[in-house]
Design a protein around this motif. Structure first.
Motif, mmCIF file in Angstrom:
data_model
loop_
_atom_site.group_PDB
_atom_site.id
_atom_site.type_symbol
_atom_site.label_atom_id
_atom_site.label_comp_id
_atom_site.label_asym_id
_atom_site.label_seq_id
_atom_site.Cartn_x
_atom_site.Cartn_y
_atom_site.Cartn_z
ATOM 1 N N SER A 263 0.827 -1.199 0.000
ATOM 2 C CA SER A 263 0.000 0.000 0.000
ATOM 3 C C SER A 263 0.869 1.260 0.000
ATOM 4 O O SER A 263 2.004 1.240 0.481
ATOM 5 C CB SER A 263 -0.919 -0.004 1.222
ATOM 6 O OG SER A 263 -0.149 0.110 2.406
ATOM 7 N N PRO A 264 0.341 2.373 -0.526
ATOM 8 C CA PRO A 264 1.119 3.631 -0.469
ATOM 9 C C PRO A 264 1.446 4.048 0.955
ATOM 10 O O PRO A 264 2.535 4.599 1.209
ATOM 11 C CB PRO A 264 0.193 4.633 -1.167
ATOM 12 C CG PRO A 264 -0.699 3.802 -2.045
ATOM 13 C CD PRO A 264 -0.895 2.516 -1.307
ATOM 14 N N ASP A 265 0.531 3.817 1.909
ATOM 15 C CA ASP A 265 0.817 4.187 3.302
ATOM 16 C C ASP A 265 2.022 3.434 3.843
ATOM 17 O O ASP A 265 2.818 3.982 4.619
ATOM 18 C CB ASP A 265 -0.404 3.909 4.179
ATOM 19 C CG ASP A 265 -1.563 4.839 3.868
ATOM 20 O OD1 ASP A 265 -1.314 5.891 3.259
ATOM 21 O OD2 ASP A 265 -2.704 4.506 4.222
ATOM 22 N N ALA A 266 2.164 2.171 3.443
ATOM 23 C CA ALA A 266 3.305 1.394 3.912
ATOM 24 C C ALA A 266 4.619 2.000 3.427
ATOM 25 O O ALA A 266 5.607 2.044 4.173
ATOM 26 C CB ALA A 266 3.177 -0.050 3.442
ATOM 27 N N PHE A 267 4.645 2.496 2.194
ATOM 28 C CA PHE A 267 5.870 3.095 1.678
ATOM 29 C C PHE A 267 6.139 4.443 2.338
ATOM 30 O O PHE A 267 7.299 4.837 2.502
ATOM 31 C CB PHE A 267 5.775 3.245 0.158
ATOM 32 C CG PHE A 267 6.169 2.013 -0.586
ATOM 33 C CD1 PHE A 267 7.487 1.791 -0.956
ATOM 34 C CD2 PHE A 267 5.235 1.045 -0.895
ATOM 35 C CE1 PHE A 267 7.863 0.648 -1.628
ATOM 36 C CE2 PHE A 267 5.586 -0.103 -1.578
ATOM 37 C CZ PHE A 267 6.909 -0.309 -1.939
ATOM 38 N N VAL A 268 5.091 5.143 2.748
ATOM 39 C CA VAL A 268 5.311 6.400 3.473
ATOM 40 C C VAL A 268 6.014 6.135 4.792
ATOM 41 O O VAL A 268 7.006 6.799 5.147
ATOM 42 C CB VAL A 268 3.966 7.116 3.697
ATOM 43 C CG1 VAL A 268 4.153 8.298 4.644
ATOM 44 C CG2 VAL A 268 3.389 7.588 2.378
ATOM 45 N N TRP A 269 5.535 5.149 5.549
ATOM 46 C CA TRP A 269 6.180 4.825 6.824
ATOM 47 C C TRP A 269 7.573 4.252 6.606
ATOM 48 O O TRP A 269 8.477 4.483 7.419
ATOM 49 C CB TRP A 269 5.322 3.825 7.594
ATOM 50 C CG TRP A 269 4.037 4.394 8.095
ATOM 51 C CD1 TRP A 269 2.776 4.113 7.681
ATOM 52 C CD2 TRP A 269 3.902 5.396 9.116
ATOM 53 N NE1 TRP A 269 1.856 4.866 8.370
ATOM 54 C CE2 TRP A 269 2.516 5.657 9.264
ATOM 55 C CE3 TRP A 269 4.797 6.083 9.920
ATOM 56 C CZ2 TRP A 269 2.026 6.575 10.181
ATOM 57 C CZ3 TRP A 269 4.312 7.006 10.840
ATOM 58 C CH2 TRP A 269 2.937 7.239 10.963
ATOM 59 N N LEU A 270 7.766 3.506 5.512
ATOM 60 C CA LEU A 270 9.086 2.954 5.219
ATOM 61 C C LEU A 270 10.098 4.066 4.957
ATOM 62 O O LEU A 270 11.232 4.026 5.458
ATOM 63 C CB LEU A 270 8.993 2.002 4.030
ATOM 64 C CG LEU A 270 10.299 1.362 3.566
ATOM 65 C CD1 LEU A 270 10.918 0.516 4.681
ATOM 66 C CD2 LEU A 270 10.072 0.517 2.313
ATOM 67 N N VAL A 271 9.692 5.068 4.187
ATOM 68 C CA VAL A 271 10.600 6.182 3.896
ATOM 69 C C VAL A 271 10.902 6.975 5.165
ATOM 70 O O VAL A 271 12.045 7.397 5.407
ATOM 71 C CB VAL A 271 9.990 7.080 2.803
ATOM 72 C CG1 VAL A 271 10.809 8.356 2.636
ATOM 73 C CG2 VAL A 271 9.916 6.331 1.482
ATOM 74 N N LEU A 272 9.894 7.183 6.010
ATOM 75 C CA LEU A 272 10.131 7.889 7.269
ATOM 76 C C LEU A 272 11.130 7.141 8.142
ATOM 77 O O LEU A 272 11.987 7.761 8.799
ATOM 78 C CB LEU A 272 8.804 8.065 8.016
ATOM 79 C CG LEU A 272 7.792 9.043 7.406
ATOM 80 C CD1 LEU A 272 6.491 9.016 8.191
ATOM 81 C CD2 LEU A 272 8.371 10.454 7.355
ATOM 82 N N TYR A 273 11.031 5.825 8.147
ATOM 83 C CA TYR A 273 11.973 5.037 8.945
ATOM 84 C C TYR A 273 13.378 5.095 8.358
ATOM 85 O O TYR A 273 14.366 5.280 9.091
ATOM 86 C CB TYR A 273 11.477 3.591 9.029
ATOM 87 C CG TYR A 273 12.547 2.578 9.296
ATOM 88 C CD1 TYR A 273 13.242 2.546 10.512
ATOM 89 C CD2 TYR A 273 12.903 1.635 8.326
ATOM 90 C CE1 TYR A 273 14.239 1.621 10.748
ATOM 91 C CE2 TYR A 273 13.892 0.705 8.552
ATOM 92 C CZ TYR A 273 14.561 0.702 9.760
ATOM 93 O OH TYR A 273 15.558 -0.221 9.994
ATOM 94 N N LEU A 274 13.496 4.945 7.044
ATOM 95 C CA LEU A 274 14.826 4.940 6.417
ATOM 96 C C LEU A 274 15.516 6.286 6.556
ATOM 97 O O LEU A 274 16.757 6.355 6.646
ATOM 98 C CB LEU A 274 14.698 4.556 4.943
ATOM 99 C CG LEU A 274 14.245 3.110 4.659
ATOM 100 C CD1 LEU A 274 14.106 2.866 3.170
ATOM 101 C CD2 LEU A 274 15.219 2.113 5.272
#
Length: 409
Positions: A263-274
């Motif tokens: 999902s797009p939300d998952a990639f948003v949280w992934l980028v915030l973590y990275l």
């Protein structure tokens, strides 16, 4: 002492937690050390055999732990592993049925039902599936040792019963119905359970209980791509396609690389973590998931389970990582526009029958249907009576046939 000598009842046997399974630096990923801290040569030989048969390191660790439990029990009853007999296997099963395995601290009373999730907590004794797995490992272990000329003359674990001595249904006539084969000696009856999804409201609570962007990214990816926990933990920098919003995982069975949409939300949280990690820590060849405490270490399965355990203690729930995969699968199965074969590919199932279990009616659906039935019974619908004048028949014909006018009077 031999296995025929006097020994206490299996439930009275005290099995000390001696020995361990540790990671090895050589080609063999895991080795078993006995009570004296010395490598057990027969077990290492068996694990090398399984490694040559292309078993994964995770499977080898699971096999080594099962053999460690068996050797601990034999030590407790003073029986050498090369002299084990059927009676020892029988007592071992009885001991597992009555003994308490190691459980994480803080869980509810074993065997009770969690009032919030409706799921049973871990039992006070070893699960039937765990007992059957141990028997399968021990049987394979002794089959290998007997083929090498070591060990007892007879495998202490009875073989599974199957038609013609082979695999069940191997020679099944397609014109005849399937019959469930009899369980082998000492094999336990495993209850059939239906997959349970996390309700949307409770998933929002679980997501809010995550303490870091890393944990939020993991939770969002698990519930939106359906990967197994170990598969997603193996994610590297080269396995992320931001443009197509895909993540690549190494499948558990085939070990092939497969790209899964998230999902797009998952990639948003992934980028915030990275963005919170030091520059250069995540490369194309290194893992994406790291511990939050320094020194930086790769996040493993046990550490991830600890994250979920802390959230369960806060919410008084007992969700597992695999419940996230069930949630994904049930959400996809409820969409009539998603073909079943597509869901099979996304879940990485080798057989379609494994995916079909998500099409079965779930408990919450069955309960909703039953409640609707009781509600309809409590408030009966008024009967509809259509007057004869509205049927469209000629009044003269009705008078001639039935004397309708006179009956009305």
């Amino acid at each position: 002492m031999t296995s025929t000598s006097f020994r206490p009842e299996p439930h009275l046997v005290v099995v000390e937690r001696l020995g361990s399974v540790v990671a090895a630096a050589g080609p063999l990923p895991w080795i078993l050390r006995d009570a004296n801290g010395v490598e057990h040569p027969a077990t290492s030989d068996y694990l090398r055999h399984m490694l040559a048969c292309d078993y994964s390191p995770g499977n080898l660790r699971s096999y080594a732990l099962a053999l460690l439990r068996w050797l601990r029990f034999l030590r407790a009853v003073d029986v050498d592993w090369q002299r084990a007999q059927r009676e020892d296997t029988r007592d071992f099963v009885l001991w597992m049925r009555t003994s308490a395995p190691a459980r994480p601290a803080g869980q509810r009373v074993a065997g009770t039902v969690n009032p919030r999730t409706g799921k049973r907590c871990l039992g006070a004794t070893f699960a039937p599936a765990t007992i059957n797995h141990n028997l399968a490992v021990i049987s394979s272990y002794y089959s290998h040792q007997i083929s090498q000329g070591s060990g007892p003359l007879l495998n202490p674990v009875p073989k599974r019963t199957a038609p013609r001595g082979g695999r069940a249904h191997a020679h099944h006539n397609p014109l005849e119905p399937f019959r469930q084969p009899r369980r082998g000696a000492y094999r336990q009856r495993v209850p059939q359970t239906s997959p349970r999804a996390i309700p949307d409201r409770m998933f929002d609570e679980l997501f809010a209980a995550m303490r870091s962007n890393r944990d939020r990214a993991l939770l969002a990816l698990y519930v939106s791509c359906g990967a197994r926990p170990a598969e997603l933990l193996g994610l590297t920098g080269a396995m992320i396609n931001y443009g197509e919003q895909l993540v690549g995982v190494i499948r558990k069975g085939s070990r092939a690389l497969q790209w899964l949409p998230a999902s797009p939300d998952a990639f948003v949280w992934l980028v915030l973590y990275l963005n919170e990690l030091p520059t250069g820590l995540v490369t194309t060849d290194t893992t994406v998931w790291w511990t939050l405490r320094r020194p930086w270490r790769q996040l493993n399965y046990d550490a991830l389970r600890a994250v979920l355990r802390r959230a369960n203690e806060q919410l008084l729930t007992n969700w597992t990582l695999h419940d996230l995969r069930h949630t994904y699968a049930i959400r996809m199965a409820d969409d009539p526009k998603v073909p079943l074969v597509s869901l099979q590919t996304l879940l990485g199932h080798a057989h379609l029958t494994s995916t079909q279990r998500y099409l079965l009616p779930r408990l919450e659906q069955v309960l909703a249907h039953a409640r609707d039935h009781y509600r309809r019974q409590a408030i009966p619908e008024p009967a509809e009576h259509t007057p004869a004048e509205n049927l469209g028949y000629d009044h003269g014909d009705l008078h001639e046939l039935f004397g309708w006018q006179e009956l009305r009077r």
